[in-house]
Scaffold this active site. Structure first.
Site, PDB file in Angstrom:
ATOM      1  N   SER A 138     -27.873  42.951  -4.575  1.00 23.58           N
ATOM      2  CA  SER A 138     -28.575  43.402  -5.787  1.00 23.58           C
ATOM      3  C   SER A 138     -28.130  44.832  -6.064  1.00 23.58           C
ATOM      4  O   SER A 138     -27.604  45.502  -5.157  1.00 23.58           O
ATOM      5  CB  SER A 138     -30.091  43.365  -5.521  1.00 23.58           C
ATOM      6  OG  SER A 138     -30.797  44.080  -6.512  1.00 23.58           O
ATOM      7  N   TYR A 151     -37.701  44.837  -0.341  1.00 22.04           N
ATOM      8  CA  TYR A 151     -36.554  44.282  -1.080  1.00 22.04           C
ATOM      9  C   TYR A 151     -35.350  45.217  -0.978  1.00 22.04           C
ATOM     10  O   TYR A 151     -34.232  44.794  -0.672  1.00 22.04           O
ATOM     11  CB  TYR A 151     -36.972  44.067  -2.540  1.00 22.04           C
ATOM     12  CG  TYR A 151     -35.983  43.283  -3.365  1.00 22.04           C
ATOM     13  CD1 TYR A 151     -35.968  41.888  -3.342  1.00 22.04           C
ATOM     14  CD2 TYR A 151     -35.062  43.930  -4.198  1.00 22.04           C
ATOM     15  CE1 TYR A 151     -35.066  41.163  -4.114  1.00 22.04           C
ATOM     16  CE2 TYR A 151     -34.165  43.211  -4.970  1.00 22.04           C
ATOM     17  CZ  TYR A 151     -34.175  41.831  -4.925  1.00 22.04           C
ATOM     18  OH  TYR A 151     -33.276  41.111  -5.696  1.00 22.04           O
TER      19      TYR A 151
HETATM   20  P1  NAD Z   1     -35.139  32.454  -8.119  1.00 17.85           P
HETATM   21  O1  NAD Z   1     -36.562  32.671  -7.758  1.00 17.85           O
HETATM   22  O2  NAD Z   1     -34.774  31.845  -9.421  1.00 17.85           O
HETATM   23  O3  NAD Z   1     -34.396  31.615  -6.984  1.00 17.85           O
HETATM   24  C1  NAD Z   1     -34.610  31.835  -5.649  1.00 17.85           C
HETATM   25  C2  NAD Z   1     -34.134  30.624  -4.884  1.00 17.85           C
HETATM   26  O4  NAD Z   1     -34.410  30.838  -3.496  1.00 17.85           O
HETATM   27  C3  NAD Z   1     -34.870  29.342  -5.271  1.00 17.85           C
HETATM   28  O5  NAD Z   1     -33.983  28.246  -5.189  1.00 17.85           O
HETATM   29  C4  NAD Z   1     -35.948  29.232  -4.209  1.00 17.85           C
HETATM   30  O6  NAD Z   1     -36.418  27.907  -3.999  1.00 17.85           O
HETATM   31  C5  NAD Z   1     -35.181  29.750  -3.011  1.00 17.85           C
HETATM   32  N1  NAD Z   1     -36.024  30.195  -1.920  1.00 17.85           N
HETATM   33  C6  NAD Z   1     -37.038  31.091  -1.930  1.00 17.85           C
HETATM   34  N2  NAD Z   1     -37.596  31.193  -0.702  1.00 17.85           N
HETATM   35  C7  NAD Z   1     -36.894  30.339   0.091  1.00 17.85           C
HETATM   36  C8  NAD Z   1     -36.979  29.993   1.456  1.00 17.85           C
HETATM   37  N3  NAD Z   1     -37.895  30.520   2.270  1.00 17.85           N
HETATM   38  N4  NAD Z   1     -36.112  29.073   1.940  1.00 17.85           N
HETATM   39  C9  NAD Z   1     -35.182  28.496   1.133  1.00 17.85           C
HETATM   40  N5  NAD Z   1     -35.061  28.795  -0.169  1.00 17.85           N
HETATM   41  C10 NAD Z   1     -35.902  29.709  -0.672  1.00 17.85           C
HETATM   42  O7  NAD Z   1     -34.480  33.899  -7.951  1.00 17.85           O
HETATM   43  P2  NAD Z   1     -33.070  34.500  -8.400  1.00 17.85           P
HETATM   44  O8  NAD Z   1     -33.375  35.622  -9.317  1.00 17.85           O
HETATM   45  O9  NAD Z   1     -32.108  33.445  -8.798  1.00 17.85           O
HETATM   46  O10 NAD Z   1     -32.647  35.167  -7.016  1.00 17.85           O
HETATM   47  C11 NAD Z   1     -31.554  34.716  -6.247  1.00 17.85           C
HETATM   48  C12 NAD Z   1     -30.997  35.888  -5.473  1.00 17.85           C
HETATM   49  O11 NAD Z   1     -30.505  36.872  -6.378  1.00 17.85           O
HETATM   50  C13 NAD Z   1     -32.038  36.594  -4.586  1.00 17.85           C
HETATM   51  O12 NAD Z   1     -31.450  36.955  -3.352  1.00 17.85           O
HETATM   52  C14 NAD Z   1     -32.381  37.820  -5.400  1.00 17.85           C
HETATM   53  O13 NAD Z   1     -32.818  38.875  -4.593  1.00 17.85           O
HETATM   54  C15 NAD Z   1     -31.039  38.127  -6.041  1.00 17.85           C
HETATM   55  N6  NAD Z   1     -31.108  38.971  -7.227  1.00 17.85           N
HETATM   56  C16 NAD Z   1     -31.796  38.578  -8.335  1.00 17.85           C
HETATM   57  C17 NAD Z   1     -31.809  39.420  -9.435  1.00 17.85           C
HETATM   58  C18 NAD Z   1     -32.514  39.061 -10.704  1.00 17.85           C
HETATM   59  O14 NAD Z   1     -32.592  39.917 -11.595  1.00 17.85           O
HETATM   60  N7  NAD Z   1     -33.012  37.866 -10.874  1.00 17.85           N
HETATM   61  C19 NAD Z   1     -31.144  40.641  -9.398  1.00 17.85           C
HETATM   62  C20 NAD Z   1     -30.465  40.997  -8.258  1.00 17.85           C
HETATM   63  C21 NAD Z   1     -30.449  40.156  -7.176  1.00 17.85           C
END
Ligand code: NAD
Length: 256
Positions: A138, A151
């Site tokens: 991130s 985080y």
């Molecule tokens: P999201 O909530 O859409 O997806 C998260 C995924 O992780 C889902 O498939 C969920 O079921 C799974 N998950 C959660 N807990 C779990 C567990 N204990 N075991 C197995 N699976 C689990 O979120 P996202 O925004 O797509 O995030 C994905 C990654 O991207 C994360 O690591 C997040 O930190 C990172 N990220 C997101 C953003 C953003 O703006 N959305 C920005 C930077 C980084």
């Protein structure tokens, strides 16, 4: 480009993980999906691209379940060629009222899970002398924001793990890099938009605008599809010598 390769994408039932899984599937990779919620929909989306898909429901906070998932991948497809450590959760609160159990869950899912998948995937990659490990970090792996202690710590940690993994395999065909998205409008961020809208009594649209204006000079969300294409680049021959980078795709967030 990725025909004959197998990609495991953790947390790929939604958001960024699903976007990356679809982009790799478009390049011909077989896909192992993981995550909670609807699993049949994402699996059907991958299969519609003409590749094999499988699903394993390992809870990424549990080492034993991660071990089961890696054994499952080997049994289904021989080995994991491309490992995308993407599963992640968020919790927003000041340190003095941050629930310790939320801290533990965030470190386990966002950071420790990647250590387990990486240590279990590496031996087969080393034997094949080819592998791609991509850690979804991130902008919070590079800079901090208030109220996101766990985080930010987990994401700085995974950038460190990325560099060590890259260095330990630097003379091999295995690369490890991190992707650092800014805001992406997934369920994880929608929760933060909803919280802001309800705290301030503003619309969803206004809350999104405020969120972007605070951090992203482009005033645009990065998309899961764009991040998927960055992952495809890391898997391409052109990226053979890209090792240990933390590549932000963030509308200018960390350029400030
Ligand atoms: P999201 O909530 O859409 O997806 C998260 C995924 O992780 C889902 O498939 C969920 O079921 C799974 N998950 C959660 N807990 C779990 C567990 N204990 N075991 C197995 N699976 C689990 O979120 P996202 O925004 O797509 O995030 C994905 C990654 O991207 C994360 O690591 C997040 O930190 C990172 N990220 C997101 C953003 C953003 O703006 N959305 C920005 C930077 C980084």
């Amino acid at each position: 480009m990725l025909k004959g390769k197998t990609a495991l994408v953790t947390g790929s039932t939604s958001g960024i993980g699903l976007g990356i899984a679809l982009a790799l599937a478009r390049q011909g990779a077989s896909i192992v999906l993981n995550g909670f919620g609807d699993t049949e929909g994402p699996k059907a989306q991958v299969e519609a691209l003409g590749v094999k898909a499988a699903y394993h429901g390992a809870d990424m906070s549990k080492a034993a379940e991660i071990g089961d998932m890696m054994t499952f991948c080997a049994a289904q497809f021989g080995r994991v060629d491309i490992l995308i450590n993407n599963a992640g959760i968020q919790h927003v609160a000041p340190i003095e009222s941050f629930p310790p159990e939320r801290w533990d869950a965030i470190i386990a899912i966002n950071l420790t899970s990647a250590f387990h998948t990486t240590r279990l995937a590496l031996p087969a990659m080393q034997q094949a002398n080819w592998g791609r490990i991509i850690n979804v970090a991130s902008t919070h792996g590079l800079v901090a924001s208030a109220q996101k202690s766990a985080y930010v710590a987990s994401k700085h940690g995974i950038v460190g793990l990325t560099k060590v993994t890259a260095l330990e395999n630097a003379t091999t065909g295995i690369t490890c890099n991190a992707i650092c998205p800014g805001w992406v409008l997934t369920p994880l961020v929608q929760k933060q938009v909803d919280a802001r809208a309800s705290e301030q009594g503003i619309s969803n649209e206004e809350a999104q605008k405020q969120l972007l204006a605070e951090k992203e000079p482009s005033l645009q969300f990065t998309t899961a599809a764009e991040l998927g294409e960055l992952a495809v680049f890391f898997c391409s021959p052109a990226a053979n010598n890209v090792r240990g980078v933390a590549w932000n795709m963030d509308g200018g967030w960390v350029a400030q």
